[in-house]
Design a protein around this motif. Structure first.
Motif, mmCIF file in Angstrom:
data_model
loop_
_atom_site.group_PDB
_atom_site.id
_atom_site.type_symbol
_atom_site.label_atom_id
_atom_site.label_comp_id
_atom_site.label_asym_id
_atom_site.label_seq_id
_atom_site.Cartn_x
_atom_site.Cartn_y
_atom_site.Cartn_z
ATOM 1 N N ALA A 273 -7.053 8.547 0.387
ATOM 2 C CA ALA A 273 -7.044 9.335 1.619
ATOM 3 C C ALA A 273 -6.998 8.451 2.859
ATOM 4 C CB ALA A 273 -8.263 10.253 1.666
ATOM 5 N N ARG A 274 -7.557 7.269 2.781
ATOM 6 C CA ARG A 274 -7.527 6.375 3.948
ATOM 7 C C ARG A 274 -6.538 5.222 3.773
ATOM 8 N NH1 ARG A 274 -11.166 2.089 2.886
ATOM 9 N NH2 ARG A 274 -12.536 2.471 1.105
ATOM 10 N N LEU B 291 -3.119 7.075 -9.438
ATOM 11 C CA LEU B 291 -4.118 6.295 -8.710
ATOM 12 C C LEU B 291 -4.770 7.126 -7.612
ATOM 13 C CD1 LEU B 291 -2.270 2.851 -8.493
ATOM 14 C CD2 LEU B 291 -4.239 3.432 -9.911
ATOM 15 N N ALA B 292 -4.008 8.024 -6.989
ATOM 16 C CA ALA B 292 -4.590 8.874 -5.954
ATOM 17 C C ALA B 292 -5.639 9.816 -6.542
ATOM 18 C CB ALA B 292 -3.493 9.677 -5.262
ATOM 19 N N GLU B 293 -5.394 10.310 -7.747
ATOM 20 C CA GLU B 293 -6.350 11.194 -8.415
ATOM 21 C C GLU B 293 -7.598 10.424 -8.845
ATOM 22 O OE1 GLU B 293 -7.877 14.733 -10.146
ATOM 23 O OE2 GLU B 293 -6.147 14.418 -8.812
ATOM 24 N N ARG B 294 -7.418 9.192 -9.273
ATOM 25 C CA ARG B 294 -8.553 8.407 -9.755
ATOM 26 C C ARG B 294 -9.389 7.839 -8.606
ATOM 27 N NH1 ARG B 294 -9.453 6.380 -14.898
ATOM 28 N NH2 ARG B 294 -11.052 4.740 -14.981
ATOM 29 N N PHE B 295 -8.719 7.529 -7.491
ATOM 30 C CA PHE B 295 -9.416 6.962 -6.333
ATOM 31 C C PHE B 295 -9.118 7.804 -5.089
ATOM 32 C CE2 PHE B 295 -8.251 3.467 -9.216
ATOM 33 C CZ PHE B 295 -9.517 2.974 -9.541
ATOM 34 N N ALA C 59 -11.072 -1.768 -0.261
ATOM 35 C CA ALA C 59 -9.898 -1.154 -0.872
ATOM 36 C C ALA C 59 -9.934 -1.245 -2.390
ATOM 37 C CB ALA C 59 -8.632 -1.834 -0.342
ATOM 38 N N VAL C 60 -9.004 -0.589 -3.019
ATOM 39 C CA VAL C 60 -8.727 -0.729 -4.448
ATOM 40 C C VAL C 60 -7.444 -1.527 -4.596
ATOM 41 C CG1 VAL C 60 -8.012 0.484 -6.543
ATOM 42 C CG2 VAL C 60 -9.885 1.389 -5.158
ATOM 43 N N ALA C 61 -7.467 -2.544 -5.420
ATOM 44 C CA ALA C 61 -6.266 -3.303 -5.750
ATOM 45 C C ALA C 61 -5.958 -3.092 -7.227
ATOM 46 C CB ALA C 61 -6.478 -4.794 -5.462
ATOM 47 N N ALA C 62 -4.765 -2.639 -7.524
ATOM 48 C CA ALA C 62 -4.364 -2.392 -8.906
ATOM 49 C C ALA C 62 -3.234 -3.338 -9.283
ATOM 50 C CB ALA C 62 -3.923 -0.941 -9.081
ATOM 51 N N ASP D 91 0.832 -1.205 0.000
ATOM 52 C CA ASP D 91 0.000 0.000 0.000
ATOM 53 C C ASP D 91 0.866 1.255 0.000
ATOM 54 O OD1 ASP D 91 1.009 -0.145 2.535
ATOM 55 O OD2 ASP D 91 -0.914 0.017 3.574
ATOM 56 N N ASP D 92 2.185 1.077 -0.105
ATOM 57 C CA ASP D 92 3.123 2.183 -0.272
ATOM 58 C C ASP D 92 3.514 2.213 -1.740
ATOM 59 O OD1 ASP D 92 5.210 3.994 -0.332
ATOM 60 O OD2 ASP D 92 6.044 3.358 1.608
#
Length: 469
Positions: free
Chosen positions: A369-370, A360-364, A407-410, A347-348
Motif C-alpha cells: 500500500a505504501r 506479493l501484494a496479498e502477502r505484504f 520495506a520488503v525485498a524479494a 519497486d514497479d
C-alpha cells in the motif's frame, strides 16, 4: 570548478575522456510564453544557465543518461546543450517536446529534437529523422532512445522542455567546466558520475569473511556467481526479506530516507569503500549495456543446462532493462569513473515478467500500500574487481534503502544455486546489516515423466489401445 569529463581506460590502456550527457525534462506556465519557458527550465533544473544550443552530434566516449536532479553550476554559467521545446498558449491546447538519440559501442552518436501536438507525432518524427541521419553515416548505432515531455494550457501559456546537458563553462575560468562527472575533492572519488557531491555512506561494514566476496562464493568453486544473485526464471524458491529495525542509529535511517526522497532520479547514494562510489541510474548507456550483457552471459550461461526454466534474459530483454527508468540500476564506479559492478532493483513489480505482483501484494498488504515492496534482479561484478568487495558495497547500499523505508525485498533463486547455499550467504550478509526476517514465500517444482512402454493388465492385455497411424 570541476569537469564533466572523466578519465577512463582506453582499449590499449591509455587514458581516454568520457563525457557525461544528462537528459532532463521540465514544464511550467507563466503569463507570457517567455516566462513559461523559464518555468520549464526551472523544472528541468537548468534555469540559471545561459544556454548555448549545439547541433546534436554526440562525441565518442560519451555516456547519455536521463536524470531528475538539478544541474550544478554557478549563476550565469554557460551550458552547452541540445534542447526541444513545445508551447501551448490556448486553453485546452497540448504541446509535446522530445529528444531522440542513438549511440554506437564507442559512445559516439546523434541527437534529434522535435515538437508537436501529440506524443505519437513527436516520436514518429524522431524515428524518421534518426533513420535518415544514420543512413548517411557509416556508424553502427544502437537502438533509438527517447525522452519526451508534455504540457497543457489551462489558462496561462505553458511550455515543455527536454534538454540534453553536455557541459557547463564558467565565464571567469574558460578552462573550467562542471557537470555530472566532475572530479571531487578528497571527500569523494574523482570521476564520480553524478552532478552532486555524493552522500557518504555510513552503513556498517561487513566483517571480513562474511558472505561471498565480490562475484564469488566461498566453498562453491563458482567464481563470478554472487551470493543472492537472482536468475530471471526457473524452479524458484521465492524469498522475501523484511527489515525489522536498523542497526544504524534512527537519525541515520531518517537521513537516508530523506536523501532518497529528495533525489528520486539518478543519484549518488554512498561511498562504501575507498575509491568506490555507488549510484542509482535510470538508464545505462549503450556501451556499458553491451559490456555488461557480455559479462551477464559469461556469469550465468552455465544455468542454461542446470535449471529447467529459462535463467537468462535474452539480449533485447537485457538492453530494455538497461534503458527502462522503472528498473533501478545500482552501479559501482571506481575512481576513474568506470562501471565495475551493477545490480537491478525495482519497486514497479510489473517490470518483472516472471512474478505475480498480486501475490506479493496479498502477502505484504501494508508494504504494498505504501509502495515498499522491491524486487532484486541480478548482480554482476567485473572480473577485475571481484576481490574488491563490490558486491557487498552494492548490497549494503540497497539494504540501507530497505531499512530506511522498512520495506520488503524479494528475490528468487533456482534450485541449483539454492543447493549451493547462495541464498544462505545472501541472508547472512543482510543479517549483518539490519534486523531482517528472511522467509521462503513460494516454491515451483518442474516434473518430467519418462514413458517406457504400455502397462500390462491381467491376461497380458495392454492397458492402452494400440496407437494406429
Amino acid at each position: 570548478m570541476g569537469h564533466d569529463t572523466t578519465l577512463r581506460a582506453g582499449r590499449s590502456g591509455e587514458a581516454a575522456q568520457t563525457l557525461d550527457i544528462t537528459v532532463r525534462t521540465g514544464s511550467g506556465s507563466g503569463r507570457t510564453p517567455l516566462s513559461a519557458f523559464d518555468a520549464a527550465l526551472q523544472g528541468a533544473g537548468v534555469a540559471d544557465f545561459n544556454l548555448v544550443t549545439l547541433s546534436s552530434v554526440i562525441p565518442p566516449g560519451s555516456r547519455v543518461r536521463q536524470v531528475g536532479a538539478d544541474l550544478p553550476g554557478g549563476h550565469g554559467d554557460v551550458l552547452f546543450c541540445v534542447r526541444a521545446e513545445a508551447y501551448a498558449e490556448r486553453p485546452g491546447e497540448t504541446g509535446w517536446a522530445g529528444l531522440g538519440w542513438c549511440v554506437d559501442a564507442e559512445g559516439a552518436g546523434l541527437f534529434v529534437e522535435h515538437h508537436g501536438p501529440t506524443e505519437e507525432s513527436v516520436l514518429e518524427q524522431i524515428e524518421l529523422s534518426l533513420a535518415d541521419m544514420k543512413a548517411t553515416r557509416r556508424g553502427h548505432y544502437g537502438a533509438v532512445q527517447t525522452a519526451v515531455a508534455s504540457v497543457t494550457c489551462v489558462d496561462l501559456p505553458a511550455c515543455a522542455v527536454v534538454l540534453a546537458a553536455y557541459r557547463v563553462s564558467s565565464w571567469f575560468d574558460p578552462a573550467a567546466v562542471t557537470g555530472p562527472l566532475a572530479p571531487r575533492a578528497s571527500s569523494a572519488p574523482a570521476g564520480h558520475p553524478s552532478g552532486v557531491a555524493p552522500t557518504v555512506a555510513t552503513a556498517p561494514t561487513v566483517p571480513p569473511g562474511v558472505g561471498g566476496g565480490s562475484g564469488s562464493t566461498p566453498g562453491t568453486g563458482a567464481p563470478g556467481v554472487d551470493p543472492g544473485t537472482a536468475a530471471p526464471a526457473g524452479r524458484h524458491d521465492g524469498v522475501a526479506a523484511t527489515p525489522l529495525a536498523a542497526r544504524p542509529e534512527p537519525t541515520e535511517g531518517r537521513a537516508r530516507a530523506a536523501a532518497f526522497a529528495a533525489a528520486p532520479a539518478t543519484r549518488p547514494v554512498g561511498r562504501v569503500r575507498p575509491g568506490l562510489t555507488i549510484t542509482v541510474e535510470k538508464e545505462v548507456d549503450e556501451a556499458t549495456s553491451q559490456r555488461y550483457y557480455r559479462l551477464y552471459r559469461d556469469t550465468f550461461s552455465e544455468l542454461e543446462t542446470l535449471a529447467a526454466a529459462r535463467q537468462l534474459l535474452h539480449e533485447e530483454e537485457f538492453h530494455a532493462e538497461m534503458v527502462d527508468p522503472r528498473v533501478q540500476k545500482w552501479v559501482a564506479w571506481d575512481e576513474a569513473g568506470e562501471a565495475v559492478g551493477m545490480a537491478t532493483l525495482t519497486d514497479d513489480l510489473d517490470t518483472v515478467p516472471w512474478i505475480s505482483p498480486g501475490f506479493l501484494a496479498e502477502r505484504f498488504p501494508d508494504h504494498a500500500a505504501r509502495g515498499a515492496v522491491y524486487y532484486l534482479g541480478f548482480t554482476l561484478v567485473a572480473p577485475t574487481h571481484r576481490s574488491a568487495r563490490v558486491f557487498h558495497a552494492i548490497i549494503e547500499e540497497m539494504a540501507a534503502l530497505m531499512v530506511a523505508e522498512r520495506a520488503v525485498a524479494a528475490w528468487d533463486i533456482c534450485a541449483f544455486n539454492d543447493d549451493r547455499r547462495l541464498s544462505g550467504n545472501a541472508g547472512r550478509l543482510l543479517s549483518r546489516l539490519a534486523e531482517v526476517s528472511i522467509e521462503p514465500v513460494d516454491l515451483q517444482t518442474y516434473y518430467a515423466g519418462t514413458f517406457h512402454g504400455p502397462k500390462q493388465r491381467s491376461g497380458g492385455r495392454p492397458a492402452l489401445a494400440a496407437v494406429r497411424d
